[in-house]
Design a protein around this motif. Structure first.
Motif, PDB file in Angstrom:
ATOM      1  N   HIS A 100      -7.779  -4.638   2.831  1.00  0.00           N
ATOM      2  CA  HIS A 100      -7.399  -3.573   2.028  1.00  0.00           C
ATOM      3  C   HIS A 100      -8.115  -2.709   1.389  1.00  0.00           C
ATOM      4  O   HIS A 100      -7.603  -1.160   0.383  1.00  0.00           O
ATOM      5  N   ASP A 156      -9.308   4.287  -2.023  1.00  0.00           N
ATOM      6  CA  ASP A 156      -8.948   5.830  -1.791  1.00  0.00           C
ATOM      7  C   ASP A 156      -7.395   6.064  -1.522  1.00  0.00           C
ATOM      8  O   ASP A 156      -7.552   7.931  -2.173  1.00  0.00           O
ATOM      9  N   LYS A 193       0.601   4.264  -3.258  1.00  0.00           N
ATOM     10  CA  LYS A 193       0.939   5.341  -2.152  1.00  0.00           C
ATOM     11  C   LYS A 193       1.299   5.984  -3.334  1.00  0.00           C
ATOM     12  O   LYS A 193       1.322   7.733  -3.494  1.00  0.00           O
ATOM     13  N   GLU A 204      -8.578   1.239   1.826  1.00  0.00           N
ATOM     14  CA  GLU A 204      -7.035   1.979   1.169  1.00  0.00           C
ATOM     15  C   GLU A 204      -7.255   2.081   0.390  1.00  0.00           C
ATOM     16  O   GLU A 204      -6.275   3.270  -1.129  1.00  0.00           O
ATOM     17  N   LEU A 249       0.522  -0.961   0.160  1.00  0.00           N
ATOM     18  CA  LEU A 249      -0.044   0.012   0.103  1.00  0.00           C
ATOM     19  C   LEU A 249       0.976   1.065  -0.158  1.00  0.00           C
ATOM     20  O   LEU A 249       0.393   2.455  -0.741  1.00  0.00           O
TER      21      LEU A 249
END
Length: 342
Positions: free
Chosen positions: A68, A74, A47, A71, A43
């Motif tokens: 997950h 997002d 990002k 997330e 993750l």
């Protein structure tokens, strides 16, 4: 496989991120022979990639997805391709030990609900269905996933890694190939009026046209240890069986991202020549050659009878017998055209 397994180190991930920033990399697909979400820093990596402006495509078997999912959405993942090898719980469990079909479907529905809530087209959701004799009768049911927000359907033959798995292959069974054709027709009739769904399917016979998604998309493959290969198929040493022939694949490596820049690796004369020959060069048709079971050239990827070294002549992904993970790049370019359904 005789190679050691491993996970990408923090240092190698940082080098990849530097190369993405330095070279304006357009897209990164997290896919390989392992599960991306198994990595403890997956993750964080997503990002960082998004902050550098790269489109991110995540191919996952779904086992860790429910944990997950929020997330991932997002973070702005552009495409989420979920492997589903059966639309009946019993069949699904044969391929995904410890996984649950209901949870996978819930993840698809949850993604759709979140997209509607955010009024977003992202992520584009797709399923990759690995075709075998066991699940060929379920192809028509893939249309049921559309109402849950699935916009991509990829149907891919299994690439057998042993004689046992070769027995499961649909392309080795005339009855299965016929059933597959009938199921594709059922799927097609159900989707004929659905304009914003992308469908890619494998064939049960090798195609004369040669199409490599890595070459066509100016893509390369970075292994967990930083070594750079031209594609997924040639990223590791491994063995597969097709039409009764055992083929030994030797990894094709052009550099190491820990020691060289991607541009320097990309511009190496041997890599440039490899891409040129893969796209424009003449290649023998190894899969349907009448000498395929006796010709020593076809037993490995080191050379072929036309003088290509290494050779892509018997790549099942390029000959339409299996689907490459990069096939999902095609609909990504059309995301902006897809309406949000209320």
């Amino acid at each position: 496989m005789k190679e050691p397994f491993g996970s990408m180190s923090n240092g190698t991930m940082t080098r990849v991120l530097e190369e993405v920033s330095n070279n304006n990399i357009k897209a990164v697909t997290l896919s390989g022979l392992g599960e991306p979400l198994y990595h403890p820093k997956a993750l964080w990596f997503i990002k960082e990639l998004k902050e550098r402006g790269a489109r991110v495509l995540l191919n996952t078997n779904g086992i860790f997805l429910s944990k997950h999912l929020n997330e991932i959405i997002d973070l702005g993942v552009d495409a989420l391709i979920l492997s589903i090898e059966g639309l009946e719980p019993e069949t699904y469990k044969l391929f995904r030990i410890g996984a649950d079909l209901d949870i996978a479907i819930q993840c698809i529905r949850g993604t759709y609900s979140k997209k509607r809530e955010l009024k977003s087209n992202l992520p584009l959701v797709g399923v990759q269905f690995t075709l075998t004799r066991v699940n060929a009768n379920q192809i028509g049911k893939l249309s049921e996933l559309i109402r849950n927000g699935v916009g991509v359907i990829i149907i891919s033959n299994i690439i057998p890694i042993s004689h046992y798995y070769e027995e499961l292959a649909c392309f080795n069974d005339e009855d299965c190939a016929k059933l597959y054709s009938e199921q594709l027709e059922i799927l097609g009739r159900k989707l004929v009026d659905v304009w914003n769904v992308f469908v890619s399917r494998s064939y049960t016979t090798p195609q004369q046209t040669f199409h490599c998604p890595f070459v066509e998309n100016d893509a390369l493959f970075i292994r967990w240890d930083g070594k750079v290969a031209p594609c997924l198929h040639y990223s590791h040493d491994w063995v597969f069986y097709m039409n009764g022939t055992r083929r030994s694949i030797k990894s094709v490596i052009f550099g190491d991202v820990k020691e060289e820049s991607i541009v320097d690796i990309w511009r190496k004369i041997n890599y440039v020549m490899f891409r040129f020959k893969a796209k424009f060069g003449y290649k023998p048709s190894c899969f349907d050659c009448h000498l395929r079971n006796w010709c020593s050239y076809t037993f490995s990827n080191e050379a072929d009878c036309y003088g290509n070294t290494p050779t892509c002549a018997h790549c099942p992904l390029a000959r339409g017998l299996s689907s490459c993970p990069l096939i999902s790049l095609v609909p990504i370019s059309k995301i902006a055209l897809q309406p949000i359904k209320s």
